[in-house]
Design a protein around this motif. Structure first.
Motif, short mmCIF file in Angstrom:
data_model
loop_
_atom_site.label_atom_id
_atom_site.label_comp_id
_atom_site.label_asym_id
_atom_site.label_seq_id
_atom_site.Cartn_x
_atom_site.Cartn_y
_atom_site.Cartn_z
N ALA A 168 -12.38 -10.35 30.69
CA ALA A 168 -11.94 -10.78 32.01
C ALA A 168 -13.12 -10.99 32.96
CB ALA A 168 -10.97 -9.75 32.59
N LEU A 169 -14.05 -10.04 33.01
CA LEU A 169 -15.15 -10.13 33.97
C LEU A 169 -16.20 -11.15 33.52
CD1 LEU A 169 -15.66 -6.38 34.94
CD2 LEU A 169 -14.78 -8.22 36.38
N MET A 170 -16.57 -11.14 32.24
CA MET A 170 -17.57 -12.09 31.78
C MET A 170 -17.01 -13.51 31.78
SD MET A 170 -19.40 -9.76 28.80
CE MET A 170 -20.62 -10.99 28.34
N GLY A 171 -15.73 -13.67 31.49
CA GLY A 171 -15.10 -14.98 31.59
C GLY A 171 -15.04 -15.46 33.02
N ALA A 172 -14.87 -14.52 33.98
CA ALA A 172 -14.81 -14.89 35.39
C ALA A 172 -16.14 -15.47 35.87
CB ALA A 172 -14.44 -13.67 36.23
N PHE A 173 -17.26 -15.00 35.34
CA PHE A 173 -18.56 -15.54 35.71
C PHE A 173 -18.69 -17.00 35.27
CE2 PHE A 173 -19.95 -11.22 36.46
CZ PHE A 173 -20.94 -11.37 37.40
N VAL A 174 -18.07 -17.34 34.15
CA VAL A 174 -18.23 -18.68 33.59
C VAL A 174 -17.26 -19.66 34.22
CG1 VAL A 174 -18.10 -20.06 31.48
CG2 VAL A 174 -19.08 -17.78 31.41
N GLY A 175 -15.98 -19.26 34.40
CA GLY A 175 -14.97 -20.16 34.93
C GLY A 175 -14.79 -21.35 34.01
N SER A 176 -14.81 -22.52 34.56
CA SER A 176 -14.64 -23.75 33.76
C SER A 176 -15.97 -24.36 33.34
CB SER A 176 -13.85 -24.79 34.56
OG SER A 176 -14.53 -25.11 35.77
N ASP A 177 -17.08 -23.78 33.78
CA ASP A 177 -18.40 -24.34 33.49
C ASP A 177 -19.04 -23.61 32.33
OD1 ASP A 177 -20.85 -25.56 33.48
OD2 ASP A 177 -21.60 -24.51 35.25
N THR A 178 -18.94 -24.18 31.13
CA THR A 178 -19.59 -23.58 29.96
C THR A 178 -20.77 -24.42 29.49
OG1 THR A 178 -18.01 -24.72 28.53
CG2 THR A 178 -17.48 -22.46 29.16
N ASN A 179 -21.14 -25.43 30.26
CA ASN A 179 -22.20 -26.34 29.83
C ASN A 179 -23.56 -25.97 30.41
OD1 ASN A 179 -20.58 -28.12 28.21
ND2 ASN A 179 -19.73 -28.97 30.09
N TYR A 209 -25.43 -14.91 33.69
CA TYR A 209 -25.10 -13.80 34.59
C TYR A 209 -24.09 -12.84 33.93
CZ TYR A 209 -27.43 -16.54 38.20
OH TYR A 209 -28.36 -17.24 38.94
N ALA A 210 -23.16 -13.42 33.16
CA ALA A 210 -22.19 -12.57 32.46
C ALA A 210 -22.89 -11.67 31.44
CB ALA A 210 -21.15 -13.44 31.77
N LEU A 211 -23.86 -12.22 30.73
CA LEU A 211 -24.59 -11.44 29.72
C LEU A 211 -25.49 -10.39 30.38
CD1 LEU A 211 -25.30 -14.44 27.37
CD2 LEU A 211 -23.96 -12.43 26.75
N PHE A 212 -26.07 -10.74 31.52
CA PHE A 212 -26.84 -9.75 32.28
C PHE A 212 -25.93 -8.60 32.73
CE2 PHE A 212 -29.94 -13.30 33.63
CZ PHE A 212 -30.78 -13.02 32.56
N LEU A 213 -24.69 -8.93 33.10
CA LEU A 213 -23.74 -7.89 33.48
C LEU A 213 -23.48 -6.93 32.32
CD1 LEU A 213 -21.60 -6.64 35.39
CD2 LEU A 213 -19.96 -8.32 34.48
N SER A 214 -23.30 -7.47 31.11
CA SER A 214 -23.06 -6.60 29.95
C SER A 214 -24.25 -5.68 29.70
CB SER A 214 -22.76 -7.44 28.71
OG SER A 214 -23.92 -8.07 28.20
N ALA A 215 -25.47 -6.21 29.90
CA ALA A 215 -26.67 -5.38 29.75
C ALA A 215 -26.67 -4.25 30.78
CB ALA A 215 -27.93 -6.24 29.89
#
Length: 465
Positions: free
Chosen positions: A420-431, A438-444
């Motif tokens: 939910a949280l890491m997907g929220a950082f990406v939204g519709s922009d995966t390109n 930023y999502a991966l930095f959050l997991s770290a």
């Protein structure tokens, strides 16, 4: 404290031959293999699922979290159910429902039908996992033997993480996303055959279960997930209503939990030395792992234009350690205790998330991402077996199933929040890769915080069994 009361074998329950225990352990591990496989094979099918149903990022998140929400919430009582009705009975019922539910998922006519069926699979998985840990505790009553058995269980089931993306990529390329659910059907039949013997039979107990509290726990997690997914999609009215519903459900849960004679969160388990730290570590590991498994296939296929099978192969640096390293971890835990591999594993996950975030932000060559994947893979395969062993060893007598259920519930809560949280950082922009970074930095950051908390807690993960 140990699980001696559950682990003590009845004279006719466990065969003297080591081969009998080995076959039973293999069947239990294969059951968990199937549960994990269902999570990892779906990751590389996300773009095909999007094309099939025309779904949004929020729809994809629910396709994943529909499973983990039901899994996490029901694990709170699934361990108590295993202790009350017999772990082997609960395990075999869960495997049966999982096989049938997978067959129905392959024929799902719409996304929300699939989400509903994924929730059914999550319910079945919740029945299997704590029961499997209680069965292992019974098969292997000695702590050192149990540590090695848990390591073998983690290695065999960890092979699902290694083979899942590749198998999923191959099946999606060959026959589309529906084919990934069909492989569970023969696996379920094999597991039922291997666990049909007397060696895995566990005694029934008399623990009461408060189903009202359990249902409210499901509502809390479902509403929280909906609020986070809606926020990631900028659907602010839905975010507001879901957030308010979450707070109300939390209040109701706390009130009911305090009045209950059979609380979902067992105070005896929560107070046991080593268990709070094990819960924190398990949640952090699954936050990073499941979030990455959700996010990276979208990055690989949409930004880097990899095919499903190429995406599966790209995950090998992450997933191969899961099939090999837990056996080494088991020996380390048996020799020096759980604390060193737990802290080392969380440290590697922190470094891996940082490297992956850097690679996504700068659109670095795959070799950079591979380094991050290797670090993360070894981090997970060091931390999880050690954490599982700690929780089993710390469980109060007669409560191995409840402790296992709570441990795996917090892991799936971490997984749900990761998606939910890491997907929220990406939204519709995966390109662009910026949101993914930023999502991966959050997991770290999550893994670093968990590692520092455990390192500073003198009553945390036990240094020895």
């Amino acid at each position: 404290m140990t699980t001696s009361s559950i682990a003590s074998p009845e004279p006719t329950a466990i065969p003297d031959r080591p081969s009998g225990r080995t076959l039973a352990l293999l069947g239990i591990s294969l059951g968990y293999f199937m549960v994990l496989l269902d999570m990892t094979v779906l990751s590389v099918a996300e773009p095909d699922l999007t094309r099939s149903f025309g779904t949004s990022m929020a729809g994809l998140q629910w396709a994943v979290t529909g499973y983990t929400v039901a899994f996490a919430a029901l694990l709170l009582s699934a361990g108590a159910v295993a202790d009350r009705f017999g772990a082997h009975r609960v395990f075999r019922m869960g495997i049966t429902v999982f096989g049938v539910g997978s067959l129905l998922s392959a024929a799902a006519p719409s996304l929300w039908t699939l989400v509903l069926l994924r929730a059914v699979l999550g319910i079945a998985a919740a029945a299997c996992v704590p029961a499997s840990m209680a069965m292992i505790a019974r098969l292997y009553p000695q702590p050192v033997d149990r540590a090695r058995a848990v390591a073998s269980w983690a290695a065999i089931s960890g092979a699902a993480v290694a083979t899942g993306p590749i198998a999923g990529g191959f099946l999606v390329d060959l026959a589309g996303w529906r084919s990934i659910f069909l492989i569970n059907v023969p696996l379920a039949v094999v597991v039922l055959i291997m666990t049909a013997g007397r060696s895995v039979r566990c005694p029934s107990g008399d623990r009461p279960i408060d189903w009202t509290v359990q249902l409210v726990a499901c509502a809390v997690l479902a509403l929280l997930t909906d609020a986070l997914i809606a926020a990631g999609s900028a659907a602010w009215p839905q975010t507001l209503w879901a957030g308010a519903g979450t707070m109300l459900a939390v209040v109701v849960f706390v009130v009911l939990e305090r009045r209950s004679t059979a609380p979902a969160l067992s105070p005896a388990v929560l107070r046991a030395r080593g268990i709070p730290a094990g819960l924190l570590g398990g949640a952090a590991v699954n936050f990073a792992l499941t979030g990455a498994l959700f996010l990276l296939p979208l990055l690989f296929q949409q930004q880097r234009r990899l095919s499903p099978i190429e995406t599966g192969l790209a995950f090998l640096p992450l997933t191969l350690p899961f099939a090999v390293n837990p056996l080494v971890t088991g020996r380390i835990v048996a020799r020096v205790g759980a604390r060193p591999p737990v802290l080392t594993g969380l440290g590697l996950l922190t470094a891996g998330g940082g490297v992956l975030g850097y690679g996504a932000l700068n659109q670095s060559p795959y070799a950079v991402l591979a380094i991050g994947l290797v670090l993360s893979g070894y981090g997970v395969s060091l931390a999880l077996p050690a954490l599982a062993t700690t929780v089993l060893a710390a469980a109060p007598e007669g409560m191995a199933g409840a402790a296992g259920g709570l441990f795996n519930a917090t892991r799936q809560v971490g997984a749900t929040l990761g998606v939910a949280l890491m997907g929220a950082f990406v939204g519709s922009d995966t390109n662009s890769g910026q949101g993914a970074a930023y999502a991966l930095f959050l997991s770290a950051a999550v893994c670093a915080a968990a590692g520092l908390t455990i390192a500073r807690d003198s009553d945390g993960v036990s240094p020895a069994l």
